[in-house]
Design a protein around this motif. Structure first.
Motif, PDB file in Angstrom:
ATOM      1  N   TYR A   1      -0.915   4.541  10.329  1.00  0.00           N
ATOM      2  CA  TYR A   1      -1.570   4.041   9.111  1.00  0.00           C
ATOM      3  C   TYR A   1      -0.542   3.955   7.962  1.00  0.00           C
ATOM      4  O   TYR A   1       0.520   4.375   8.154  1.00  0.00           O
ATOM      5  CB  TYR A   1      -2.805   4.970   8.657  1.00  0.00           C
ATOM      6  CG  TYR A   1      -2.288   6.335   7.995  1.00  0.00           C
ATOM      7  CD1 TYR A   1      -2.067   6.314   6.396  1.00  0.00           C
ATOM      8  CD2 TYR A   1      -2.124   7.362   8.660  1.00  0.00           C
ATOM      9  CE1 TYR A   1      -1.910   7.454   5.766  1.00  0.00           C
ATOM     10  CE2 TYR A   1      -1.834   8.692   8.060  1.00  0.00           C
ATOM     11  CZ  TYR A   1      -1.560   8.823   6.691  1.00  0.00           C
ATOM     12  OH  TYR A   1      -0.967   9.790   6.018  1.00  0.00           O
ATOM     13  N   TYR A   2      -0.901   3.137   6.922  1.00  0.00           N
ATOM     14  CA  TYR A   2       0.006   2.948   5.849  1.00  0.00           C
ATOM     15  C   TYR A   2      -0.621   3.461   4.628  1.00  0.00           C
ATOM     16  O   TYR A   2      -1.551   3.582   4.566  1.00  0.00           O
ATOM     17  CB  TYR A   2      -0.067   1.188   5.271  1.00  0.00           C
ATOM     18  CG  TYR A   2       0.740   0.441   6.344  1.00  0.00           C
ATOM     19  CD1 TYR A   2       2.239   0.486   6.115  1.00  0.00           C
ATOM     20  CD2 TYR A   2       0.273  -0.292   7.584  1.00  0.00           C
ATOM     21  CE1 TYR A   2       3.160  -0.406   7.128  1.00  0.00           C
ATOM     22  CE2 TYR A   2       0.868  -0.894   8.551  1.00  0.00           C
ATOM     23  CZ  TYR A   2       2.427  -1.392   8.328  1.00  0.00           C
ATOM     24  OH  TYR A   2       3.379  -1.859   9.060  1.00  0.00           O
ATOM     25  N   THR A   3       0.332   4.175   3.923  1.00  0.00           N
ATOM     26  CA  THR A   3       0.149   4.923   2.505  1.00  0.00           C
ATOM     27  C   THR A   3       0.001   3.922   1.598  1.00  0.00           C
ATOM     28  O   THR A   3       0.182   2.612   1.696  1.00  0.00           O
ATOM     29  CB  THR A   3       1.321   6.093   2.372  1.00  0.00           C
ATOM     30  OG1 THR A   3       2.489   5.082   2.003  1.00  0.00           O
ATOM     31  CG2 THR A   3       1.487   6.763   3.502  1.00  0.00           C
ATOM     32  N   ASP A   4      -0.005   4.334   0.403  1.00  0.00           N
ATOM     33  CA  ASP A   4      -0.492   3.732  -0.815  1.00  0.00           C
ATOM     34  C   ASP A   4       0.679   2.995  -1.220  1.00  0.00           C
ATOM     35  O   ASP A   4       0.681   1.806  -1.919  1.00  0.00           O
ATOM     36  CB  ASP A   4      -0.814   4.581  -2.130  1.00  0.00           C
ATOM     37  CG  ASP A   4      -2.309   4.237  -2.516  1.00  0.00           C
ATOM     38  OD1 ASP A   4      -2.726   3.349  -2.201  1.00  0.00           O
ATOM     39  OD2 ASP A   4      -2.863   5.058  -3.279  1.00  0.00           O
ATOM     40  N   TYR A   5       2.004   3.627  -0.778  1.00  0.00           N
ATOM     41  CA  TYR A   5       3.425   2.893  -0.920  1.00  0.00           C
ATOM     42  C   TYR A   5       3.842   1.940   0.034  1.00  0.00           C
ATOM     43  O   TYR A   5       4.879   1.969   0.530  1.00  0.00           O
ATOM     44  CB  TYR A   5       4.200   4.144  -1.365  1.00  0.00           C
ATOM     45  CG  TYR A   5       3.828   4.927  -2.312  1.00  0.00           C
ATOM     46  CD1 TYR A   5       3.742   4.765  -3.815  1.00  0.00           C
ATOM     47  CD2 TYR A   5       3.271   6.348  -2.112  1.00  0.00           C
ATOM     48  CE1 TYR A   5       3.396   5.561  -4.707  1.00  0.00           C
ATOM     49  CE2 TYR A   5       2.594   7.289  -3.058  1.00  0.00           C
ATOM     50  CZ  TYR A   5       2.931   6.591  -4.349  1.00  0.00           C
ATOM     51  OH  TYR A   5       2.489   7.541  -5.213  1.00  0.00           O
ATOM     52  N   PHE A   6       3.067   1.890   0.825  1.00  0.00           N
ATOM     53  CA  PHE A   6       3.077   0.840   1.988  1.00  0.00           C
ATOM     54  C   PHE A   6       4.349   1.344   3.005  1.00  0.00           C
ATOM     55  O   PHE A   6       5.047   0.752   3.640  1.00  0.00           O
ATOM     56  CB  PHE A   6       3.554  -0.621   1.596  1.00  0.00           C
ATOM     57  CG  PHE A   6       2.712  -1.493   0.677  1.00  0.00           C
ATOM     58  CD1 PHE A   6       1.483  -2.061   1.476  1.00  0.00           C
ATOM     59  CD2 PHE A   6       2.889  -1.588  -0.535  1.00  0.00           C
ATOM     60  CE1 PHE A   6       0.833  -2.874   0.667  1.00  0.00           C
ATOM     61  CE2 PHE A   6       1.742  -2.060  -1.341  1.00  0.00           C
ATOM     62  CZ  PHE A   6       0.794  -2.786  -0.616  1.00  0.00           C
ATOM     63  N   MET A   7       4.098   2.545   3.134  1.00  0.00           N
ATOM     64  CA  MET A   7       5.018   3.320   3.947  1.00  0.00           C
ATOM     65  C   MET A   7       4.137   3.892   5.123  1.00  0.00           C
ATOM     66  O   MET A   7       3.033   4.145   5.133  1.00  0.00           O
ATOM     67  CB  MET A   7       5.634   4.764   3.521  1.00  0.00           C
ATOM     68  CG  MET A   7       6.289   4.228   2.256  1.00  0.00           C
ATOM     69  SD  MET A   7       7.897   3.739   2.580  1.00  0.00           S
ATOM     70  CE  MET A   7       8.812   5.103   3.338  1.00  0.00           C
ATOM     71  N   LYS A   8       4.990   3.611   6.500  1.00  0.00           N
ATOM     72  CA  LYS A   8       4.229   4.111   7.812  1.00  0.00           C
ATOM     73  C   LYS A   8       3.922   5.722   7.900  1.00  0.00           C
ATOM     74  O   LYS A   8       4.958   6.306   7.627  1.00  0.00           O
ATOM     75  CB  LYS A   8       4.875   3.514   8.956  1.00  0.00           C
ATOM     76  CG  LYS A   8       4.954   1.946   9.038  1.00  0.00           C
ATOM     77  CD  LYS A   8       5.311   1.573  10.268  1.00  0.00           C
ATOM     78  CE  LYS A   8       5.386   0.173  10.480  1.00  0.00           C
ATOM     79  NZ  LYS A   8       6.255  -0.570  11.733  1.00  0.00           N
ATOM     80  N   SER A   9       2.847   6.062   8.230  1.00  0.00           N
ATOM     81  CA  SER A   9       2.546   7.320   8.264  1.00  0.00           C
ATOM     82  C   SER A   9       1.671   7.685   9.677  1.00  0.00           C
ATOM     83  O   SER A   9       1.321   6.623  10.333  1.00  0.00           O
ATOM     84  CB  SER A   9       1.930   7.992   7.312  1.00  0.00           C
ATOM     85  OG  SER A   9       2.024   9.517   7.436  1.00  0.00           O
TER      86      SER A   9
END
Length: 274
Positions: free
Chosen positions: A72-80
């Motif tokens: 999924y993507y975090t609030d900061y558009f980072m992949k996790s």
């Protein structure tokens, strides 16, 4: 050692190096997909069972480690990646084979990942099918298989860290997965290796390890460790054992060649001295 012996020695050494590299590649792949270190043998296995409504038999026995992995993507558009493991505290429901559905059994898990949000719940359902009336080929004995996996995962603060969509619900389905978990009737399925199943969406995955399972079990489970039927091992365990044995054989052969080389060299020196 002759020239041909040196060439053989070098080739065998290269084979061992390639085997080691190949093994490390397998480990990296498994780690990247499902972080193999989480599947610690003998520590995290959980045992579940399902008894029919009349309390006459425990139709499904299951133990192991089971996880769902969701990128999924975090609030900061980072992949996790969210890793959701079916916990020991999960409630178990389902149904055994009946006269209406003699060849189907199902085991469902439900739990709340965050005590502060009891309304948020995850669920996973495993459906087993018995193939007992095979027409072709006729020589095959009846067997059962895990046919479908359904999952419903709600985004929450425990499993998802700063998700871009904090209210998203993942409805996941994996169908036609019988080749992963199947065994002849009256036998239990055993697989120590990590097995990864892709959901139909192609992005999310279901993984299991240290699995011991039996569907269409026809006796009451006593919890004495002898409830499972005779074991039927998965192919992946067999391949890993064969690879390990082959590697040991090559190492022993190299060791023998090295000893021969040392002894032969000393013997030649002794002849020169004389």
């Amino acid at each position: 050692m002759s020239f041909s012996g040196v060439v053989i020695f070098k080739k065998l050494t290269l084979i061992v190096i390639l085997l080691v590299e190949l093994g490390s590649v397998f480990v990296v792949v498994d780690s990247a997909q499902f972080r193999e270190s989480r599947f610690t043998s003998g520590r995290d296995e959980v045992f579940w069972s399902l008894t029919d409504a009349n309390k006459t038999k425990t139709c499904i026995l299951l133990s192991g480690v089971f996880e769902i992995e969701i990128p999924y993507y975090t609030d900061y558009f980072m992949k996790s990646i969210a890793v959701i493991r079916i916990p020991r505290i999960a409630s178990v429901t389902g149904f055994c084979d009946t006269n209406e559905n003699p060849n189907l059994e199902s085991l469902s898990f439900e739990w709340s990942p965050d005590p502060r949000q009891p309304e948020v719940k995850h669920s996973v359902t495993l459906t087993f099918k018995r193939y007992s009336h095979l027409k072709e080929p006729s020589f095959l004995e009846p067997y059962y298989a895990l046919t479908t996996i359904h999952g419903r995962i709600q985004t929450n603060e425990v499993d998802f860290h700063d998700p871009f969509d904090p209210e998203h619900i993942y409805n996941l389905t994996a169908s036609d997965v019988g080749a992963i978990l199947s065994a002849p009737e009256k036998l239990s399925f055993v697989c120590k290796s990590i097995q990864v199943i892709k959901f139909n969406d192609g992005r999310n995955s279901f993984a299991m390890s240290e699995v011991h399972a039996e569907a269409f079990h026809d006796k009451i489970a006593l919890g004495d460790g002898k409830d499972f039927g005779p074991k039927s091992f998965c192919a992946k365990d067999g391949v890993e054992v064969l690879l390990m044995v082959f590697t040991y054989v090559i190492i022993l052969a190299l060791f023998g060649l090295a000893v021969y080389y040392v002894v032969d060299k000393r013997r030649k020196r002794a002849y020169v001295y004389l």
